[in-house]
Design a protein around this motif. Structure first.
Motif, PDB file in Angstrom:
ATOM      1  N   GLN A 396      77.662   5.934  -3.196  1.00 28.47           N
ATOM      2  CA  GLN A 396      76.498   6.758  -2.887  1.00 28.47           C
ATOM      3  C   GLN A 396      76.648   8.222  -3.280  1.00 28.47           C
ATOM      4  O   GLN A 396      75.661   8.956  -3.312  1.00 28.47           O
ATOM      5  CB  GLN A 396      76.198   6.680  -1.390  1.00 28.47           C
ATOM      6  CG  GLN A 396      75.911   5.267  -0.897  1.00 28.47           C
ATOM      7  CD  GLN A 396      75.415   5.244   0.520  1.00 28.47           C
ATOM      8  OE1 GLN A 396      74.411   5.867   0.857  1.00 28.47           O
ATOM      9  NE2 GLN A 396      76.115   4.528   1.389  1.00 28.47           N
ATOM     10  N   THR A 401      68.737  12.809  -4.417  1.00 35.34           N
ATOM     11  CA  THR A 401      67.749  12.637  -3.355  1.00 35.34           C
ATOM     12  C   THR A 401      66.529  13.487  -3.672  1.00 35.34           C
ATOM     13  O   THR A 401      66.616  14.492  -4.384  1.00 35.34           O
ATOM     14  CB  THR A 401      68.303  13.052  -1.982  1.00 35.34           C
ATOM     15  OG1 THR A 401      68.521  14.480  -1.975  1.00 35.34           O
ATOM     16  CG2 THR A 401      69.618  12.337  -1.671  1.00 35.34           C
ATOM     17  N   GLN A 402      65.382  13.093  -3.125  1.00 35.15           N
ATOM     18  CA  GLN A 402      64.153  13.853  -3.352  1.00 35.15           C
ATOM     19  C   GLN A 402      64.256  15.244  -2.750  1.00 35.15           C
ATOM     20  O   GLN A 402      63.819  16.233  -3.345  1.00 35.15           O
ATOM     21  CB  GLN A 402      62.966  13.110  -2.746  1.00 35.15           C
ATOM     22  CG  GLN A 402      61.617  13.747  -3.067  1.00 35.15           C
ATOM     23  CD  GLN A 402      61.256  13.619  -4.535  1.00 35.15           C
ATOM     24  OE1 GLN A 402      61.211  12.527  -5.066  1.00 35.15           O
ATOM     25  NE2 GLN A 402      60.995  14.738  -5.201  1.00 35.15           N
ATOM     26  N   GLU A 403      64.870  15.341  -1.572  1.00 38.52           N
ATOM     27  CA  GLU A 403      64.992  16.634  -0.899  1.00 38.52           C
ATOM     28  C   GLU A 403      65.787  17.625  -1.740  1.00 38.52           C
ATOM     29  O   GLU A 403      65.376  18.786  -1.909  1.00 38.52           O
ATOM     30  CB  GLU A 403      65.663  16.433   0.463  1.00 38.52           C
ATOM     31  CG  GLU A 403      65.831  17.715   1.250  1.00 38.52           C
ATOM     32  CD  GLU A 403      66.544  17.490   2.572  1.00 38.52           C
ATOM     33  OE1 GLU A 403      66.543  18.412   3.410  1.00 38.52           O
ATOM     34  OE2 GLU A 403      67.108  16.387   2.765  1.00 38.52           O
ATOM     35  N   TYR A 463      61.688  10.675  -6.725  1.00 42.91           N
ATOM     36  CA  TYR A 463      62.807   9.766  -6.475  1.00 42.91           C
ATOM     37  C   TYR A 463      62.366   8.331  -6.681  1.00 42.91           C
ATOM     38  O   TYR A 463      61.407   7.866  -6.061  1.00 42.91           O
ATOM     39  CB  TYR A 463      63.308   9.980  -5.044  1.00 42.91           C
ATOM     40  CG  TYR A 463      64.438   9.058  -4.634  1.00 42.91           C
ATOM     41  CD1 TYR A 463      65.738   9.307  -5.037  1.00 42.91           C
ATOM     42  CD2 TYR A 463      64.198   7.940  -3.826  1.00 42.91           C
ATOM     43  CE1 TYR A 463      66.779   8.477  -4.654  1.00 42.91           C
ATOM     44  CE2 TYR A 463      65.233   7.109  -3.439  1.00 42.91           C
ATOM     45  CZ  TYR A 463      66.519   7.382  -3.867  1.00 42.91           C
ATOM     46  OH  TYR A 463      67.548   6.550  -3.496  1.00 42.91           O
TER      47      TYR A 463
END
Length: 733
Positions: A396, A401-403, A463
């Motif tokens: 991972q 990430t979108q953030e 994302y």
């Protein structure tokens, strides 16, 4: 979509019969490359003929040591002799291809590489390229993102390209074993090349899903592999199809085995006792840098000539260590995956893994270093309890990430160039994941790298949850395959299992592995070796170096701090019990920090006491103070009280949070982490009375960035402490 393939099981004479003169010419070039009269291996000439004579797009999936580099060097040379342009080879292995480049040069192939290791030669190489004096230019995928290369060199190169080669091509697939944004740039280049430019993709590690994906990406724009261009009723001609040459992946020279031992002490003891019995010299792989360095230190201390080889090893030292292994002047390199694809030692005698790689693809790739030019080489896997945790972290760690993407795109603009350092001070992301995220955003067209930094393009980024969830699910499925490999019952061949995991259904039982035949390796561990291993792993204490410099970019966050921390605000060098990734004390420390908050164990108290007793401080602590931990308040309070009791010191209590505590996380970059900590600690009045003029032992649970301890020490010094001695149970890294 299934891609038509050509699986080479026996020599195909049709290509040679079609043009005997070309076959003779290619054989002569092969002899020059090899330095002796040799025959083509099955599929080699077929690939060369398809590239040079038919200008095809070819995917070669062949086992390690088959000779993929011979195919692309010979094809490049033969294309040049027919008036075609320079061939571009994109490979992550440039630093490990010195031998191949030297052999190509001896064979008359004018080959040069551009990498970080030869920056002093770039200007002369580019001059040779401009003067059309090269046959082959090798670059890393990352070079495609370099603004100067991308804007000044690549356009002209693409206009007169003789051939494009994508080495380790499984990396261009979403289903490959690694997440490499730089490789996704190659797919775009391939799709936009003229159809008549031959393209060669090579890999030793690809299952059917990866093969289909790569072959689809090799298809010229506007066409689909094995089908007509959209809107055409006519079937696509065979010469337009992607040619897949796929051989068996079974390695007859390798003798495989799995040795499951209960703990790290047993595994290290086994290696200490039996490494000398393994034939020749080889590689011992570890999953983390600290494991590799600790194991190398232990084996050196017990008479073995070994060396650690990791991602932190200096490039010049890497070359020296590789040569030492080739010259058999070391018994083994204790390596992470940094020593992987492209290393070529034909007589490598063994590969041992202390901990399992996360997939059959990675494992097959690493064991493929052994047994290339010897009849037998030993391959032993020694799995560990910590493997799954390490797999999950790396599975991972590289995912965007979108953030985070929104934070980066919000900070960038189309007009103002920002360096990574400036951008890091504006977004709550540490340097390494920030650089990886920028690559993802660039490949997807949302940012652009220019001289001096980065610009946004104005294109939004969303994302792709389905894509990343699918990749993560595939990685976990591969992890399960490795667990299944470790637990194979008698009679189920390990080599057949690995081959089937890569969708090679032609592999036959090897008759040599520990499930086909009797166990070929000893299981015994002597009590003396076990005692020595326990003693080695039982070492405690790491220095926590004090922060002495404020991070750059604080002014962008409205904080007027820069330069050096005043000496009167600093802590003394501290101590941690262990790294979380250590083979010895790392396990109980991890269990304490990753489990439910609870009282400290007697084991950890004993370890902490040993650290303190060997500290060697100039002034003994006068008082114990604890940090106000949000995750482990019980653990931190109990270890602080225990150390105070043992040391017959007063426990003055804990610092206090202000306004709910920090607003940043330990995983963010230095500027944001510090901004979220400043002003967040308070020294209660009753505590301040006890620390005035005192030497303070400051107790915490885990050290990540060191900024928490730095800010806390600053507050304690400001409240009157004469010095602060930080102590923590665990340290990351």
């Amino acid at each position: 979509m299934s891609i038509p393939s050509t699986n080479i099981a026996s020599p195909d004479s049709s290509a040679a019969e079609r043009d005997p003169a070309f076959y003779t010419e290619a054989r002569e070039r092969l002899a020059a490359l090899a330095g002796a009269e040799v025959d083509f291996r099955e599929g080699q000439f077929e690939a060369i003929s398809a590239l040079v004579q038919d200008r095809r797009r070819v995917l070669v999936v062949q086992k390690t040591g088959w000779g993929k580099s011979a195919v692309y060097f010979l094809a490049a040379h033969l294309l040049r002799s027919r008036g075609r342009g320079v061939s571009l080879i994109v490979s992550p292995l440039i630093a490990l291809m010195r031998d191949q480049i030297a052999a190509a040069t001896r064979a008359g192939v004018r080959a040069q590489a551009v990498s970080s290791a030869n920056a002093h030669e770039w200007d002369s190489i580019m001059e040779s390229l401009r003067n059309d004096e090269l046959d082959v230019l090798l670059i890393s995928p990352e070079r495609l993102a370099n603004p100067r290369f991308r804007d000044e060199v690549l356009p002209g190169l693409l206009q007169r390209m003789g051939m494009l080669v994508v080495d380790e091509a499984h990396c261009i697939s979403d289903w490959g074993h690694d997440f490499r944004p730089d490789y996704r740039r190659i797919g775009e280049i391939v799709r936009n090349l003229p159809a008549e430019v031959p393209v060669l993709a090579t890999t030793a590690t690809a299952n059917s899903r990866v093969v289909d994906d790569i072959a689809a990406q090799l298809t010229p724009a506007g066409e689909s592999a094995g089908r007509s261009p959209e809107g055409s009723a006519e079937a696509q001609q065979p010469e337009k199809e992607v040619m897949v040459l796929r051989g068996t992946l079974s390695r007859e020279s390798l003798r495989l085995g799995v040795l499951s031992l209960p703990d790290s002490e047993q595994r290290i003891a086994w290696l200490t006792q039996h490494l000398q019995d393994l034939t020749g010299s080889g590689i011992v792989y570890a999953l983390t840098i600290s494991q590799a360095t600790d194991l190398a230190a232990h084996l050196n201390a017990h008479g073995y000539k070994v060396a650690a080889y990791t991602g932190q090893t200096d490039p010049d030292e890497r070359q020296q260590l590789e040569q030492a292994l080739k010259d058999n002047t070391v018994k083994a390199l204790i390596a992470t995956s940094a020593l992987g694809m492209g290393f070529d030692k034909p007589d490598l005698g063994f590969v041992v893994h202390l901990g399992a790689p996360s997939s059959p693809v990675s494992y097959y790739q690493q064991i493929g270093r052994a047994g290339r030019a010897v009849d037998s080489a030993d391959v032993l896997l020694m799995p560990g309890k910590e493997d799954v945790r390490i797999w999950e972290y790396f599975a991972q760690a590289s995912m965007p990430t979108q953030e985070r993407a929104d934070a980066v795109l919000g900070a960038l603009s189309p007009e103002t160039t920002l360096s990574v350092a400036k951008l890091e001070a504006m977004v709550e992301i540490r340097r390494s994941p920030l650089e990886l995220l920028l690559k993802v955003l660039e490949v997807d067209g949302s940012v652009r790298r220019v001289s001096g930094g980065w610009l946004s393009t104005g294109r939004p980024w969303t994302y792709d949850a389905e894509r990343y969830d699918t990749i993560l699910a595939m990685r976990r499925a591969e992890q399960q395959l490795m667990i299944d490999y470790e637990r194979l019952p008698a009679g189920v061949c390990r080599m057949v299992f690995l081959a089937h995991a890569l969708d090679d259904d032609e592999a036959q039982p090897c008759g040599r592995c520990d499930t086909c035949a009797e166990t070929w390796f000893p299981h015994d561990v002597s009590q003396s070796a076990l005692a020595e291993a326990k003693d080695s792993l039982d070492r405690v204490g790491l220095e926590i170096a004090p922060r002495k410099q404020w991070p750059t970019g604080l002014n962008a966050l409205g904080i007027d701090l820069k330069g050096k921390l005043p000496a009167e605000a600093q802590s003394q060098p501290g101590r941690a019990l262990a790294r979380l990734s250590d083979l010895g004390w790392g396990t109980p420390v991890r269990e304490a920090l990753q489990g439910q908050d609870a009282e400290v164990t007697e084991q950890l108290v004993r370890g902490a006491i040993r650290v303190l007793s060997g500290w060697g401080w100039a002034r003994r602590p006068d008082v114990v103070v604890s940090m106000p931990s949000r995750k482990h308040p019980v653990l931190v309070d109990s270890i602080a009280r225990a150390l105070a009791e043992v040391g017959r010191l007063p426990y003055a209590g804990s610092l206090e949070w202000v306004d709910g505590g920090p607003t940043s996380t330990p995983d963010t970059n230095s500027a944001f982490r510090l901004a979220g900590l400043l002003g967040k600690f308070a020294v209660p009045r009753e505590l301040a009375e006890q620390i005035n003029g005192a030497s303070v032992l400051l107790v915490d649970d885990e050290v990540v960035s060191r900024w928490t301890l730095t800010v806390a020490a600053r507050e304690l010094r400001s409240a009157g402490a004469a010095e602060v001695l930080p102590f923590a149970l665990g340290m990351r890294g």
